[in-house]
Design an enzyme around this catalytic site. Structure first.
Site, PDB file in Angstrom:
ATOM      1  N   ARG A 223       0.794  -1.551   0.050  1.00  0.00           N
ATOM      2  CA  ARG A 223       0.276   0.078   0.263  1.00  0.00           C
ATOM      3  C   ARG A 223       0.758   1.384   0.024  1.00  0.00           C
ATOM      4  O   ARG A 223       1.870   1.308   0.385  1.00  0.00           O
ATOM      5  CB  ARG A 223      -1.168  -0.239   1.508  1.00  0.00           C
ATOM      6  CG  ARG A 223      -1.861  -1.271   1.039  1.00  0.00           C
ATOM      7  CD  ARG A 223      -3.208  -0.363   0.227  1.00  0.00           C
ATOM      8  NE  ARG A 223      -4.766  -1.181   0.031  1.00  0.00           N
ATOM      9  CZ  ARG A 223      -4.571  -2.861  -1.140  1.00  0.00           C
ATOM     10  NH1 ARG A 223      -2.771  -2.926  -1.794  1.00  0.00           N
ATOM     11  NH2 ARG A 223      -6.019  -3.358  -0.610  1.00  0.00           N
ATOM     12  N   HIS A 271      -1.377   0.458  -9.445  1.00  0.00           N
ATOM     13  CA  HIS A 271      -1.987  -0.386  -8.604  1.00  0.00           C
ATOM     14  C   HIS A 271      -2.603  -1.270  -9.445  1.00  0.00           C
ATOM     15  O   HIS A 271      -4.194  -1.470  -9.522  1.00  0.00           O
ATOM     16  CB  HIS A 271      -3.254   0.506  -7.750  1.00  0.00           C
ATOM     17  CG  HIS A 271      -3.274  -0.166  -6.661  1.00  0.00           C
ATOM     18  ND1 HIS A 271      -3.508  -0.027  -5.397  1.00  0.00           N
ATOM     19  CD2 HIS A 271      -3.637  -1.805  -5.857  1.00  0.00           C
ATOM     20  CE1 HIS A 271      -3.692  -0.667  -4.736  1.00  0.00           C
ATOM     21  NE2 HIS A 271      -3.983  -1.843  -4.951  1.00  0.00           N
TER      22      HIS A 271
HETATM   23  P1  NDP Z   1      -2.060 -11.935   4.987  1.00  0.00           P
HETATM   24  O1  NDP Z   1      -3.391 -10.771   5.613  1.00  0.00           O
HETATM   25  O2  NDP Z   1      -2.096 -13.256   4.044  1.00  0.00           O
HETATM   26  O3  NDP Z   1      -0.324 -11.421   5.195  1.00  0.00           O
HETATM   27  C1  NDP Z   1       0.134 -10.509   5.727  1.00  0.00           C
HETATM   28  C2  NDP Z   1       1.341 -10.782   6.317  1.00  0.00           C
HETATM   29  O4  NDP Z   1       1.851 -10.282   7.225  1.00  0.00           O
HETATM   30  C3  NDP Z   1       0.894 -11.902   7.634  1.00  0.00           C
HETATM   31  O5  NDP Z   1       1.846 -13.211   7.867  1.00  0.00           O
HETATM   32  C4  NDP Z   1       1.208 -10.981   8.907  1.00  0.00           C
HETATM   33  O6  NDP Z   1       1.828 -11.755  10.237  1.00  0.00           O
HETATM   34  C5  NDP Z   1       2.608  -9.860   8.096  1.00  0.00           C
HETATM   35  N1  NDP Z   1       2.350  -8.600   9.536  1.00  0.00           N
HETATM   36  C6  NDP Z   1       1.162  -8.174   9.467  1.00  0.00           C
HETATM   37  N2  NDP Z   1       1.384  -7.072  10.474  1.00  0.00           N
HETATM   38  C7  NDP Z   1       3.427  -7.125  10.331  1.00  0.00           C
HETATM   39  C8  NDP Z   1       3.938  -6.525  10.970  1.00  0.00           C
HETATM   40  N3  NDP Z   1       3.656  -5.685  12.042  1.00  0.00           N
HETATM   41  N4  NDP Z   1       4.924  -6.932  10.927  1.00  0.00           N
HETATM   42  C9  NDP Z   1       6.110  -8.162  10.333  1.00  0.00           C
HETATM   43  N5  NDP Z   1       5.002  -8.235   9.605  1.00  0.00           N
HETATM   44  C10 NDP Z   1       3.372  -7.641   9.722  1.00  0.00           C
HETATM   45  O7  NDP Z   1      -1.975 -10.577   3.209  1.00  0.00           O
HETATM   46  P2  NDP Z   1      -1.304 -11.351   1.951  1.00  0.00           P
HETATM   47  O8  NDP Z   1      -0.245 -11.238   1.875  1.00  0.00           O
HETATM   48  O9  NDP Z   1      -3.290 -11.375   1.373  1.00  0.00           O
HETATM   49  O10 NDP Z   1      -1.737  -9.094   1.041  1.00  0.00           O
HETATM   50  C11 NDP Z   1      -1.043  -8.514   2.164  1.00  0.00           C
HETATM   51  C12 NDP Z   1      -0.763  -7.020   0.964  1.00  0.00           C
HETATM   52  O11 NDP Z   1      -0.711  -7.335   0.092  1.00  0.00           O
HETATM   53  C13 NDP Z   1      -2.502  -6.713   1.289  1.00  0.00           C
HETATM   54  O12 NDP Z   1      -2.717  -6.004   2.618  1.00  0.00           O
HETATM   55  C14 NDP Z   1      -2.394  -5.795   0.698  1.00  0.00           C
HETATM   56  O13 NDP Z   1      -2.694  -4.387   1.220  1.00  0.00           O
HETATM   57  C15 NDP Z   1      -1.316  -6.034  -0.554  1.00  0.00           C
HETATM   58  N6  NDP Z   1      -2.540  -6.119  -1.224  1.00  0.00           N
HETATM   59  C16 NDP Z   1      -1.761  -4.958  -2.809  1.00  0.00           C
HETATM   60  C17 NDP Z   1      -1.947  -5.524  -3.827  1.00  0.00           C
HETATM   61  C18 NDP Z   1      -1.291  -5.347  -5.092  1.00  0.00           C
HETATM   62  O14 NDP Z   1      -2.656  -5.171  -6.840  1.00  0.00           O
HETATM   63  N7  NDP Z   1      -0.738  -3.705  -5.169  1.00  0.00           N
HETATM   64  C19 NDP Z   1      -3.399  -6.591  -4.523  1.00  0.00           C
HETATM   65  C20 NDP Z   1      -4.112  -7.686  -3.263  1.00  0.00           C
HETATM   66  C21 NDP Z   1      -2.581  -7.417  -1.751  1.00  0.00           C
HETATM   67  P3  NDP Z   1       1.351 -12.740  10.935  1.00  0.00           P
HETATM   68  O15 NDP Z   1       1.991 -14.533   9.803  1.00  0.00           O
HETATM   69  O16 NDP Z   1       2.646 -12.503  12.143  1.00  0.00           O
HETATM   70  O17 NDP Z   1       0.025 -12.907  11.219  1.00  0.00           O
END
Ligand code: NDP
Length: 308
Positions: A223, A271
């Protein structure tokens, strides 16, 4: 039993056709042709504005049409209504393609050759093996892990940083703020795939760029607000970072006067890294909805307290 679709109009017909064929018992409605809102029990939408949610007294589940839910006002959705995010093969494959393309373009110096061609310069650069580069992925979730798995097939050295430690074959894992610095020290290319939360906003900043090896590159596909724009410009202009590939910005669209547009070492896409694909998303959503109807736990429910 009614389900209302209030998302990308261009893809509404594909959703409606799938439900008509595979779930004829469900009354699938497409906004603004929503009929009696009292009958709507399931909502598929990108946004959930409070003034709209209150018009759906029987709402049981809010299905986000996107993977990220940072733009959703959780307080607008009553606490008993689960918010389900989109995790589907189409989004995952799109992201894997985009990040692979970006990493390979950096690895094989494609941006240098674009500039060299424009200047009519024939200048072959060294071609190091993939195993000479370390790619670090921040966020080892559904997307981050899929990206790491694909990058492994090219032979890159891999690192992952996550909130909780995640074990993955061939990936050196790091967790939490305490290990962030150590993680960054080894990353030639840093990929951000974190959800946007109060803990991750502004995380791509001067401190992080200083911890990376000199000349590292950044790929932000998460993001826009993860990135502190001024810190990136400073890091690029000082040579600390070599390049940035940005699929997301703040705001979107990026204003025409923003310095990223003209910067020679910033590559921008609007995006488009990945998008929900109705053909693969509709079966996943329907299966989840059926689980809910049968009283089974839903998949991919977000944790409101964590923000993702
Ligand atoms: P998930 O919810 O599957 O994964 C998020 C991961 O980030 C988890 O493993 C989580 O850890 C980790 N995390 C969260 N907070 C922290 C932190 N403070 N420090 C370290 N690690 C952290 O999300 P997705 O993989 O499905 O998607 C990720 C992001 O990609 C979405 O939120 C979206 O914003 C973005 N996106 C962008 C797109 C684009 O076209 N550019 C399209 C689709 C998504 P834990 O396992 O411990 O919970």
């Amino acid at each position: 039993m009614s389900i209302l679709y209030r998302s990308d109009a261009a893809r509404a017909a594909a959703w409606a056709n799938y439900f008509a064929e595979h779930a004829p018992d469900l009354d699938f409605r497409v906004w603004p042709d929503a009929g009696d809102l009292d009958e709507v029990e399931y909502l598929i939408a990108w946004q959930a504005p409070a003034e709209f949610i209150v018009t759906l007294p029987r709402l049981k589940v809010f299905f986000s049409s996107g993977a990220g839910v940072d733009h959703v006002d959780f307080s607008a959705v009553p606490a008993h209504i689960p918010i389900v995010r989109m995790v589907e093969p189409g989004i995952i494959n799109g992201m894997v393609e985009y990040v692979s393309l970006a990493v390979l373009a950096l690895h094989r110096d494609f941006f240098d050759y674009v500039a060299a061609k424009a200047a009519r310069v024939w200048d072959p650069l060294e071609v190091p093996p993939a195993s000479a580069r370390t790619i670090g992925v921040m966020g080892m979730g559904a997307l981050g892990c899929a990206v790491l798995a694909r990058l492994a097939s090219y032979g890159f050295r891999l690192r992952g940083w996550n909130r909780s430690l995640r074990e993955m074959d061939g990936v050196e894992g790091f967790a939490g703020p305490d290990q962030l610095h150590t993680f960054l020290e080894g990353c030639d290319v840093l990929v951000c795939l974190l959800p946007l939360t109060p803990a991750t906003k502004g995380i791509l900043n001067r401190e992080v760029f200083s911890a990376l090896p000199a000349g590292a590159a950044l790929i932000n596909v998460a993001r826009g607000p993860h990135l502190v724009d001024a810190d990136l410009l400073e890091a690029l202009d000082s040579g600390r970072l070599s390049r940035a590939i940005l699929d997301v910005t703040e705001p979107e669209p990026l204003p025409v006067e923003h310095p990223f547009w003209a910067h020679p070492r910033v590559f921008l896409t609007p995006h488009v890294a990945s998008m929900t694909q109705p053909e693969s998303a509709a079966p996943i959503l329907l299966a989840n909805l059926r689980r809910h109807q049968q009283g089974e736990p839903l998949s991919d429910v977000i944790d409101r307290s964590r923000g993702y």
